[in-house]
Design a protein around this motif. Structure first.
Motif, PDB file in Angstrom:
ATOM      1  N   GLU B 228       0.852  -1.182   0.000  1.00 53.78           N
ATOM      2  CA  GLU B 228       0.000   0.000   0.000  1.00 53.78           C
ATOM      3  C   GLU B 228       0.895   1.241   0.000  1.00 53.78           C
ATOM      4  OE1 GLU B 228      -2.846   1.313   3.333  1.00 53.78           O
ATOM      5  OE2 GLU B 228      -3.993   0.056   1.936  1.00 53.78           O
ATOM      6  N   VAL B 229       0.677   2.083  -0.973  1.00 55.18           N
ATOM      7  CA  VAL B 229       1.480   3.309  -1.078  1.00 55.18           C
ATOM      8  C   VAL B 229       0.557   4.486  -0.770  1.00 55.18           C
ATOM      9  CG1 VAL B 229       2.882   4.738  -2.620  1.00 55.18           C
ATOM     10  CG2 VAL B 229       2.889   2.230  -2.876  1.00 55.18           C
ATOM     11  N   SER B 230       1.009   5.359   0.120  1.00 51.51           N
ATOM     12  CA  SER B 230       0.164   6.526   0.395  1.00 51.51           C
ATOM     13  C   SER B 230       1.027   7.787   0.430  1.00 51.51           C
ATOM     14  CB  SER B 230      -0.599   6.333   1.714  1.00 51.51           C
ATOM     15  OG  SER B 230       0.303   6.239   2.784  1.00 51.51           O
ATOM     16  N   TRP B 231       0.432   8.861   0.069  1.00 50.00           N
ATOM     17  CA  TRP B 231       1.145  10.153   0.057  1.00 50.00           C
ATOM     18  C   TRP B 231       0.132  11.267   0.165  1.00 50.00           C
ATOM     19  CZ3 TRP B 231      -0.081   7.226  -4.093  1.00 50.00           C
ATOM     20  CH2 TRP B 231      -0.795   7.841  -5.128  1.00 50.00           C
ATOM     21  N   ALA B 254       8.377  11.518 -10.476  1.00 48.85           N
ATOM     22  CA  ALA B 254       8.361  12.312 -11.698  1.00 48.85           C
ATOM     23  C   ALA B 254       7.253  13.352 -11.638  1.00 48.85           C
ATOM     24  CB  ALA B 254       8.182  11.393 -12.901  1.00 48.85           C
ATOM     25  N   ALA B 255       6.064  12.930 -11.163  1.00 48.77           N
ATOM     26  CA  ALA B 255       4.905  13.824 -11.137  1.00 48.77           C
ATOM     27  C   ALA B 255       5.140  15.009 -10.193  1.00 48.77           C
ATOM     28  CB  ALA B 255       3.657  13.046 -10.707  1.00 48.77           C
ATOM     29  N   PHE B 256       5.768  14.709  -9.055  1.00 48.89           N
ATOM     30  CA  PHE B 256       5.991  15.790  -8.087  1.00 48.89           C
ATOM     31  C   PHE B 256       7.275  16.562  -8.378  1.00 48.89           C
ATOM     32  CE2 PHE B 256       2.888  13.445  -5.605  1.00 48.89           C
ATOM     33  CZ  PHE B 256       2.167  14.478  -5.007  1.00 48.89           C
ATOM     34  N   GLY B 257       8.081  16.005  -9.328  1.00 54.64           N
ATOM     35  CA  GLY B 257       9.338  16.664  -9.627  1.00 54.64           C
ATOM     36  C   GLY B 257      10.298  16.612  -8.459  1.00 54.64           C
ATOM     37  N   GLY B 258      10.307  15.500  -7.771  1.00 49.88           N
ATOM     38  CA  GLY B 258      11.232  15.355  -6.629  1.00 49.88           C
ATOM     39  C   GLY B 258      10.581  14.610  -5.494  1.00 49.88           C
ATOM     40  N   GLU B 259      10.801  15.088  -4.291  1.00 47.11           N
ATOM     41  CA  GLU B 259      10.303  14.433  -3.075  1.00 47.11           C
ATOM     42  C   GLU B 259       8.775  14.326  -3.080  1.00 47.11           C
ATOM     43  OE1 GLU B 259      11.223  12.209  -0.144  1.00 47.11           O
ATOM     44  OE2 GLU B 259      12.778  13.268  -1.262  1.00 47.11           O
TER      45      GLU B 259
END
Lengths: 296, 291
Positions: B228-231, B254-259
């Motif tokens: 399960e991945v959450s953010w 990639a979508a967030f361009g970093g962290e």
């Protein structure tokens, strides 16, 4: 745990039947040695534990002495037509009562307690030959019984002039009545220990029958004041015979006239006590449980 | 090469009156292994262990412990396994040293009592009366009495019930020392972290049978289960279940361009698996299906 594989007949000490003995009582030389080592280890621990519960020791040993003080202070006169004081007569009864409480009561209560607190379960889980537990108990009970008997006799002698057995023959009677009486009472106590539902109920459950038996067997009340029927019923049980045995060892010979048969009945005493040893052993062997009743 | 089995049970059944406590239980345990029987109260763990220990007769099934049937085995067999009981209150009028020496007398080749007392961490209490011990110390004495005969197989039945966390950790160290010497240990517990900390293998028991067994990390297919991945995204908390969490994390990076804000990746805990197993054991079926 039970149900030994087919094996040659087992011989040697301590081989009884049923649950009292591990089916695997060892055979041959080292086996006997194992039993001796384990029995002595048990006896040591039993005696150690008994004497460490000091209040129990004190009260167990003091009870007959206190009873003698009470009875001797109430009944100060002599037995009619004799120079014998009532304290001498009461001593014989209290000796018998003492054997009953140190052996029967003590074991019935202690073993019920050890069943509940896990002692028996733990021991049953070790390679200890199960007979060793019973040998240990027997040695502990005989030790306390001997001590209690000696204290009562010596105290009675110096405080109330209770006479010791007068001849070597009477000392012999005193000895075998004590040993056979203690053994029968201990075995019956062992068998009885499976009856109380819990350790807490063991003392009251064992006390009632004992108290009744003490009254009808002439321990606290002279047997001559009991009805023939009542005293006859008491004759089924061991205590009356132990009391009679002590009378034969401690009272002058002419007291024999008031005994129901006009004799000391030594043979009958020995037979009844031996019979109760067999009954106690047989019942204990069939009913002895190493775990508590509530466990499943 | 097949490993030597110290416990082998097949189709074991035990009922009390109408209540079936153990029902067609199968179990195997290898020499040197630490096996934890895990299960809710009343699942049949204690009955199972007592059948293995020789305390209890089974109604049917085959049991071999250290190569013998516990119902028929003799004293020599009893000397080869040690039992640590659940809540004994005996021997209170003896000292720790007297007690351990006493039980050593029953065994053909016992350890030195002083060594055993040292091993369970009671050296400072050797001359103390058993009645003065704390609950944790008392349990360590129980262990000492269970291992003084130098057994090949030790049964530990819910050893740390009622312990505070520190006492539990100390107790675990005692068990680890034991297993480091090659002793096989069959442990019952209802603490998941205990099973995870000590056991090489866990067997989950429910309603009298083993519903799953395996290494703690792999129980119930845990290692292959979806992660399960959450953010925390622009629209609030996001959560996604995936078989390929690494790829997903890379996409997010990639979508967030970093962290990736507040990123976590988790797999089902032993507790999740366990609860699933005891909740739906009727459907899970035989052991092996979940290996």
């Amino acid at each position: 745990m039970s149900g030994a594989p087919p094996a040659p007949p087992v011989t040697g000490p301590g081989v009884l039947r049923g649950g009292l003995v591990a089916p695997d009582v060892p055979r041959g030389g080292p086996a006997g040695r194992r039993l001796v080592v384990a029995s002595l280890a048990r006896a040591k621990v039993e005696v150690l534990q008994f004497f460490r519960s000091r209040d129990a020791v004190g009260f167990t040993l003091a009870l007959p002495v206190v009873m003698l003080v009470l009875l001797a202070s109430i009944f100060t006169e002599h037995v009619q037509g004799t120079p014998v004081k009532f304290s001498q007569v009461y001593t014989t009864g209290l000796l018998a009562g003492g054997v009953a409480s140190t052996c029967f009561l003590n074991l019935a209560v202690a073993v019920a307690g050890e069943r509940e607190n896990g002692t028996l379960k733990r021991l049953a889980g070790t390679p200890m030959p199960r007979t060793a537990y019973f040998v240990g108990k027997a040695l502990m009970v005989l030790t306390t019984c001997a001590l209690e008997t000696a204290i009562l006799l010596v105290f009675g002698h110096f405080a109330y002039g209770v006479a010791f057995p007068a001849t070597a023959w009477r000392w012999f009677t005193f000895l075998w009545v004590t040993v056979l009486g203690a053994t029968s009472m201990a075995l019956v106590g062992l068998a009885f220990s499976s009856l109380p539902r819990t350790a807490r109920s063991a003392a009251p459950v064992a006390n009632l029958p004992l108290l009744v038996l003490e009254f009808v067997s002439g321990v606290f009340v002279p047997f001559t004041s009991l009805s023939k029927t009542l005293y006859g019923v008491a004759g089924i049980f061991p205590l009356r015979w132990i009391a009679q045995g002590y009378r034969s060892a401690l009272l002058p010979q002419y007291f024999v006239k008031v005994e129901p048969t006009g004799g000391w009945d030594h043979l009958q005493t020995a037979l009844v006590l031996a019979g109760w040893c067999a009954v106690g052993l047989a019942v204990a062997a069939r009913t002895f449980r190493w775990t508590g009743r509530g466990e499943r | 090469m097949a490993k030597e089995l110290v416990v082998q049970a097949r189709g074991v059944r035990k009922a009390y009156g109408g209540t079936v406590a153990v029902d067609e239980l199968d179990l195997e345990m290898s020499r040197g292994e630490v096996l934890a029987l895990l299960g809710p109260n009343g699942a049949g763990k204690t009955t199972t262990v007592e059948i293995f220990e020789g305390y209890r007769r089974r109604d049917k099934g085959e049991v071999s412990v250290l190569g013998e049937d516990p119902e028929r085995a003799g004293w020599a067999w009893r000397a080869r396994r040690g039992i640590v009981l659940q809540d004994n209150q005996d021997v209170v009028d003896l000292t720790v040293a007297e007690c351990v020496s006493h039980f050593a007398r029953f065994y053909p080749a016992p350890a030195r009592p002083a060594d055993v007392i040292e091993q369970v961490g009671l050296a400072a209490k050797a001359d103390a009366y058993v009645r003065s011990l704390s609950g944790g110390q008392r349990r360590r004495l129980d262990v000492a009495l269970g291992i003084v005969g130098r057994p090949e197989l030790v049964f530990l039945d819910e050893p740390t019930t009622g312990f505070d966390p520190e006492a539990r950790r100390q107790f675990w160290d005692v068990v680890r020392d034991l297993t480091a010497e090659g002793t096989s240990v069959l442990l019952t517990t209802h603490y998941l972290e205990e099973a995870e900390a000590l056991a090489d293998r866990v067997a989950v028991v429910n309603r009298g049978r083993v519903v799953a067994s395996g290494r703690p990390a792999e129980l119930g297919g845990r290692q292959d289960a979806a992660a399960e991945v959450s953010w925390f995204g622009p629209d609030g908390w996001q959560r996604r279940s995936t078989d390929r969490p690494t790829a997903l994390v890379r996409e997010l990076e990639a979508a967030f361009g970093g962290e990736v804000p507040r990123l976590t990746v988790s797999r089902p805990s032993l507790e999740d698996v366990y609860l699933r197993l005891i909740g739906q054991s009727g459907d899970v079926g035989a052991e092996g299906a979940l290996r």
